[in-house]
Design an enzyme around this catalytic site. Structure first.
Site, PDB file in Angstrom:
ATOM      1  NE  ARG A 248      -3.829  -2.256   0.342  1.00 54.90           N
ATOM      2  CZ  ARG A 248      -3.596  -3.480  -0.143  1.00 54.90           C
ATOM      3  NH1 ARG A 248      -2.501  -3.747  -0.843  1.00 54.90           N
ATOM      4  NH2 ARG A 248      -4.471  -4.443   0.058  1.00 54.90           N
ATOM      5  CB  SER A 322      -8.614  -1.448   4.621  1.00 56.22           C
ATOM      6  OG  SER A 322      -9.087  -2.637   4.059  1.00 56.22           O
ATOM      7  CD  GLU A 418      -5.382   0.545   2.602  1.00 55.46           C
ATOM      8  OE1 GLU A 418      -5.196  -0.461   3.319  1.00 55.46           O
ATOM      9  OE2 GLU A 418      -6.054   0.527   1.563  1.00 55.46           O
TER      10      GLU A 418
HETATM   11  C1  LIG Z   1     -15.356  -0.269  -0.410  1.00 60.76           C
HETATM   12  C2  LIG Z   1     -13.895  -0.036  -0.697  1.00 60.76           C
HETATM   13  C3  LIG Z   1     -13.046  -1.099  -0.877  1.00 60.76           C
HETATM   14  C4  LIG Z   1     -11.682  -0.912  -1.151  1.00 60.76           C
HETATM   15  N1  LIG Z   1     -10.885  -1.987  -1.336  1.00 60.76           N
HETATM   16  C5  LIG Z   1      -9.581  -1.812  -1.620  1.00 60.76           C
HETATM   17  C6  LIG Z   1      -8.734  -2.949  -1.840  1.00 60.76           C
HETATM   18  O1  LIG Z   1      -9.172  -4.096  -1.820  1.00 60.76           O
HETATM   19  N2  LIG Z   1      -7.423  -2.725  -2.090  1.00 60.76           N
HETATM   20  C7  LIG Z   1      -6.906  -1.464  -2.160  1.00 60.76           C
HETATM   21  O2  LIG Z   1      -5.702  -1.341  -2.402  1.00 60.76           O
HETATM   22  N3  LIG Z   1      -7.681  -0.372  -1.965  1.00 60.76           N
HETATM   23  C8  LIG Z   1      -8.994  -0.527  -1.704  1.00 60.76           C
HETATM   24  N4  LIG Z   1      -9.795   0.571  -1.491  1.00 60.76           N
HETATM   25  C9  LIG Z   1      -9.198   1.914  -1.530  1.00 60.76           C
HETATM   26  C10 LIG Z   1      -9.351   2.637  -2.909  1.00 60.76           C
HETATM   27  O3  LIG Z   1     -10.328   2.032  -3.673  1.00 60.76           O
HETATM   28  C11 LIG Z   1      -8.040   2.621  -3.691  1.00 60.76           C
HETATM   29  O4  LIG Z   1      -6.997   3.145  -2.932  1.00 60.76           O
HETATM   30  C12 LIG Z   1      -8.145   3.403  -4.997  1.00 60.76           C
HETATM   31  O5  LIG Z   1      -6.986   3.213  -5.762  1.00 60.76           O
HETATM   32  C13 LIG Z   1      -8.353   4.890  -4.767  1.00 60.76           C
HETATM   33  O6  LIG Z   1      -8.619   5.453  -6.026  1.00 60.76           O
HETATM   34  P1  LIG Z   1      -9.323   6.854  -6.168  1.00 60.76           P
HETATM   35  O7  LIG Z   1      -9.293   7.218  -7.607  1.00 60.76           O
HETATM   36  O8  LIG Z   1     -10.649   6.827  -5.536  1.00 60.76           O
HETATM   37  O9  LIG Z   1      -8.307   7.769  -5.347  1.00 60.76           O
HETATM   38  P2  LIG Z   1      -8.652   9.075  -4.506  1.00 60.76           P
HETATM   39  O10 LIG Z   1      -9.319   8.700  -3.231  1.00 60.76           O
HETATM   40  O11 LIG Z   1      -9.333  10.089  -5.338  1.00 60.76           O
HETATM   41  O12 LIG Z   1      -7.178   9.574  -4.183  1.00 60.76           O
HETATM   42  C14 LIG Z   1      -6.331   8.811  -3.358  1.00 60.76           C
HETATM   43  C15 LIG Z   1      -4.978   9.540  -3.269  1.00 60.76           C
HETATM   44  O13 LIG Z   1      -4.353   9.532  -4.542  1.00 60.76           O
HETATM   45  C16 LIG Z   1      -4.171  10.858  -5.040  1.00 60.76           C
HETATM   46  N5  LIG Z   1      -4.494  10.775  -6.475  1.00 60.76           N
HETATM   47  C17 LIG Z   1      -5.635  10.297  -7.021  1.00 60.76           C
HETATM   48  N6  LIG Z   1      -5.530  10.306  -8.357  1.00 60.76           N
HETATM   49  C18 LIG Z   1      -4.294  10.784  -8.656  1.00 60.76           C
HETATM   50  C19 LIG Z   1      -3.601  11.043  -9.878  1.00 60.76           C
HETATM   51  N7  LIG Z   1      -4.147  10.792 -11.068  1.00 60.76           N
HETATM   52  N8  LIG Z   1      -2.356  11.561  -9.798  1.00 60.76           N
HETATM   53  C20 LIG Z   1      -1.790  11.838  -8.609  1.00 60.76           C
HETATM   54  N9  LIG Z   1      -2.393  11.615  -7.424  1.00 60.76           N
HETATM   55  C21 LIG Z   1      -3.641  11.093  -7.460  1.00 60.76           C
HETATM   56  C22 LIG Z   1      -5.105  11.721  -4.234  1.00 60.76           C
HETATM   57  O14 LIG Z   1      -4.616  13.048  -4.123  1.00 60.76           O
HETATM   58  C23 LIG Z   1      -5.124  11.014  -2.898  1.00 60.76           C
HETATM   59  O15 LIG Z   1      -4.004  11.375  -2.134  1.00 60.76           O
HETATM   60  C24 LIG Z   1     -11.167   0.409  -1.234  1.00 60.76           C
HETATM   61  C25 LIG Z   1     -12.032   1.498  -1.060  1.00 60.76           C
HETATM   62  C26 LIG Z   1     -13.384   1.282  -0.805  1.00 60.76           C
HETATM   63  C27 LIG Z   1     -14.298   2.464  -0.658  1.00 60.76           C
END
Ligand SMILES: Cc1cc2nc3c(=O)[nH]c(=O)nc-3n(C[C@H](O)[C@H](O)[C@H](O)COP(=O)(O)OP(=O)(O)OC[C@H]3O[C@@H](n4cnc5c(N)ncnc54)[C@H](O)[C@@H]3O)c2cc1C
Length: 424
Positions: A248, A322, A418
């Protein structure tokens, strides 16, 4: 889709609901303009162009190409007039984040391509505003209104980079929805990402924390990513080593934090990729399918069923998956904990350290299902903090701190969030 204004040489390439190219012969010249539709009349114009009733007729791609190529082959300037990117003020972020806590962006803008990203960076720097990048908002807790410019990445497009029959390299725009991208790869018969089905969020955020689930992390299939430098707008390609992926973790959460906007990510996939079914309940879910008949699609569907049975759906109850990472302790700490808690799940690592299950520790500390009215700890998975409705980021954070303190008290183990804390 390509259309021509009937009876004229003016042709259009419609690239989406808010964007088209307009190529117009003017005397011996051809003028091509890229239009990004931000206002209603422009968007309506696109709807009119794609309807069959207006003054536009559909043409083939090569007919559009002939006019567009003329613009460059005649040595004519290819005009690209972009509508100025105008950030909006006070935009609510609850609908754009899965936790759904109330908070607004002071300024907000969406980027559909690299030029938009650069324009947004320039805007932020000329207006002396801090920048927050937003993907699908599924891995962040907003502690208060976000000061400065929130830049939402909406860069689309999946491209096959190379293929040799068995192996493929495929890239996707950072704004593609991760799960849709995984489904697309499976539709094409490309295996590798099936264990990562149904993880919310965008492709662009996937390298940020090297997303992982059911024994697979994106680092196992990562090829490269392109990112725009926040300081000077330059584009750089990062290979796997430069990303320095960990559990992570990546360089983008550590030494290079807040320095890059990821715009495209590429993965190495395989037509007959070996299936990974030894983690969690995948094997059990697939027991009715003979081993020799199992496909990547079967594994994906099994993962989806398992996830749906365990994790709260963010469209129903706010959460960010998580909330805490699984902690790693030294072998000696693990051994002494096992004396008191012989049932404690523990996973020896190659480094000699031992990974513990944060969910188990939180549950043993008595937090599973605890509700504080507007928010609480999920009743099926203690690793997940939930917003039942109306919670503030500060309240959720207070709960997280109480959970961390009580686990430290009981086990002497320090949990680390996380989820990204924005505005803490
Ligand atoms: C129900 C649920 C289940 C999940 N299960 C998992 C799992 O099994 N495994 C896992 O690893 N994660 C899991 N996650 C966490 C999440 O889905 C991941 O971390 C996902 O990659 C986040 O993507 P996002 O586009 O929503 O990021 P955001 O929440 O929009 O951003 C996350 C971080 O990345 C930065 N960011 C986003 N996009 C960019 C970009 N293009 N360039 C630079 N920085 C950027 C943001 O500034 C922020 O700091 C889960 C979340 C939920 C709600």
């Amino acid at each position: 889709m390509y259309v021509r204004l009937k009876g004229t040489g003016q042709v259009y390439a419609i690239e989406g609901p808010t964007r088209f190219w307009d190529c117009q012969p003017i005397g011996s010249r051809v003028r091509c303009t890229e239009v990004i539709a931000q206002t209603w009349p422009e968007k309506q114009r696109i709807l009119d162009m794609v309807s069959d009733e207006g003054p536009w007729e559909r043409i083939e791609a090569h007919e559009f190409g002939k006019t567009a190529r003329a613009a460059s082959s005649l040595g004519m300037e290819l005009f690209t007039q972009r509508t100025e990117l105008t950030p909006k003020k006070s935009v609510p972020l609850a609908p754009l984040t899965t936790f759904g806590v109330k908070a607004s962006a002071q300024w907000f803008v969406e980027a559909c391509d690299v030029s938009d990203v650069r324009e947004a960076l320039t805007w932020a720097s000329t207006h002396s505003q801090p920048l927050t990048v937003l993907g699908g908002g599924s891995n962040m807790l907003l502690h208060q209104d976000v000061e400065g410019l929130v830049l939402r990445i909406a860069i689309k497009g999946v491209e096959l980079v190379q293929e040799d029959g068995e192996h493929v390299q495929v890239s996707a725009g950072a704004g593609e929805v991760w799960h849709d991208f995984v489904m697309h790869t499976l539709d094409q018969g490309w295996g590798g990402l099936e264990n990562l089905s149904l993880i919310p969020g965008s492709v662009g955020a996937s390298p940020m924390q090297n997303i992982g689930a059911y024994g697979v992390e994106i680092k196992d299939h990562f090829a490269w990513l392109d990112a725009v430098n926040v300081a000077d707008g330059s584009l750089k390609r990062f290979g796997p080593e430069e990303c320095d992926f960990g559990y992570r973790e990546s360089v983008f959460k550590r030494g290079q934090k807040d320095r890059w906007v990821i715009v495209r990510v590429a993965f190495n996939l395989q037509r007959n990729a070996p299936l990974r079914m030894g983690y969690g309940a995948i094997e059990q879910e697939l027991q009715h399918v003979p081993v020799s008949d199992r496909t990547a699609r079967d594994v994906s569907e099994a993962v989806i069923r398992i996830r749906q049975s365990k994790l709260p759906d963010p469209s129903v109850v706010g959460n960010a998956g998580s909330f805490f990472k699984n902690p790693t302790v030294s072998a000696s700490v693990a051994e002494s904990l096992l004396v008191t808690y012989p049932d404690m799940p523990h996973f020896p690592q190659l480094s000699g350290d031992v990974k513990l299950a944060a969910g188990w520790l939180i549950e043993q500390a008595g937090w599973k299902g605890v509700s504080r009215g507007t928010h609480g700890v999920h009743d099926k998975q203690a690793l997940v903090l939930v917003n039942h409705g109306g919670a503030t980021g500060a309240e959720v954070w207070q709960l997280a701190q109480d959970v961390m303190a009580s686990v430290a008290d009981k086990f002497g183990v320090h949990l680390e969030p996380e989820v990204n804390q924005i505005g803490l």
